[in-house]
Scaffold this motif. Structure first.
Motif, mmCIF file in Angstrom:
data_model
loop_
_atom_site.group_PDB
_atom_site.id
_atom_site.type_symbol
_atom_site.label_atom_id
_atom_site.label_comp_id
_atom_site.label_asym_id
_atom_site.label_seq_id
_atom_site.Cartn_x
_atom_site.Cartn_y
_atom_site.Cartn_z
ATOM 1 N N ASP A 72 0.804 -1.219 0.000
ATOM 2 C CA ASP A 72 0.000 0.000 0.000
ATOM 3 C C ASP A 72 0.837 1.269 0.000
ATOM 4 N N HIS A 73 2.033 1.208 0.574
ATOM 5 C CA HIS A 73 2.888 2.392 0.678
ATOM 6 C C HIS A 73 4.126 2.298 -0.198
ATOM 7 N N LEU B 223 -4.172 2.843 7.498
ATOM 8 C CA LEU B 223 -4.440 2.909 6.067
ATOM 9 C C LEU B 223 -5.786 3.607 5.803
ATOM 10 N N ARG C 71 -5.746 7.376 6.236
ATOM 11 C CA ARG C 71 -5.046 8.107 5.164
ATOM 12 C C ARG C 71 -5.817 8.123 3.864
ATOM 13 N N THR C 72 -6.664 7.111 3.672
ATOM 14 C CA THR C 72 -7.408 7.027 2.420
ATOM 15 C C THR C 72 -8.853 7.472 2.593
#
Length: 138
Positions: A49-50, A132, A135-136
């Motif tokens: 994801d990062h 996650l 942040r999304t």
């Protein structure tokens, strides 16, 4: 002081085999390859994801003597299903380092030794998913 994971470095004696094994596992080829005398000395994958970096280094460039047995720190990569990831790793030729263990509600870990002697950890971690999502906006 520590701001984030930049690169996890693994070592391998056979860089061609390591490239093939990790490309098969991850479903991508390394985005960066550094040759020394025509042969790959370093491979780097961006994953997850990062887009964290997983580097594979020719063992002849290891900064210290490598132990005969896998051990030391275990870096855990988040997966959605620890048992499925663990079984897939074993099917690709990894060996058991630690069977899946529930560490508490929302936390399951397991680890294997890859065919090159590195410990690879997988983990379901609800805190990872919380970060996650924050942040999304999910």
């Amino acid at each position: 002081m520590l701001r984030g994971l930049t690169t996890v470095s693994f070592f391998a004696d056979d860089m061609s085999a390591a490239r093939a094994w990790y490309s098969g596992l991850l479903g991508v080829e390394p985005y960066f390859v550094r040759p020394v005398q025509g042969e790959p000395a370093y491979l780097e994958f961006r994953i997850g994801d990062h887009q964290h970096e997983l580097g594979i280094i020719d063992r002849r460039f290891a900064p210290h003597a490598q132990p005969d047995q896998a051990g030391g720190a275990v870096v855990y990569w988040h997966v959605d299903d620890v048992r499925a990831a663990f079984e897939r790793l074993l099917s690709l030729g990894a060996t058991v380092h630690e069977e899946p263990v529930e560490r508490g509600p929302g936390f399951v870990t397991a680890s294997v030794v890859d065919p090159f002697g590195n410990v690879l950890g997988v983990m379901y971690n609800r805190h990872y998913l919380d970060v996650l999502a924050s942040r999304t906006g999910a």
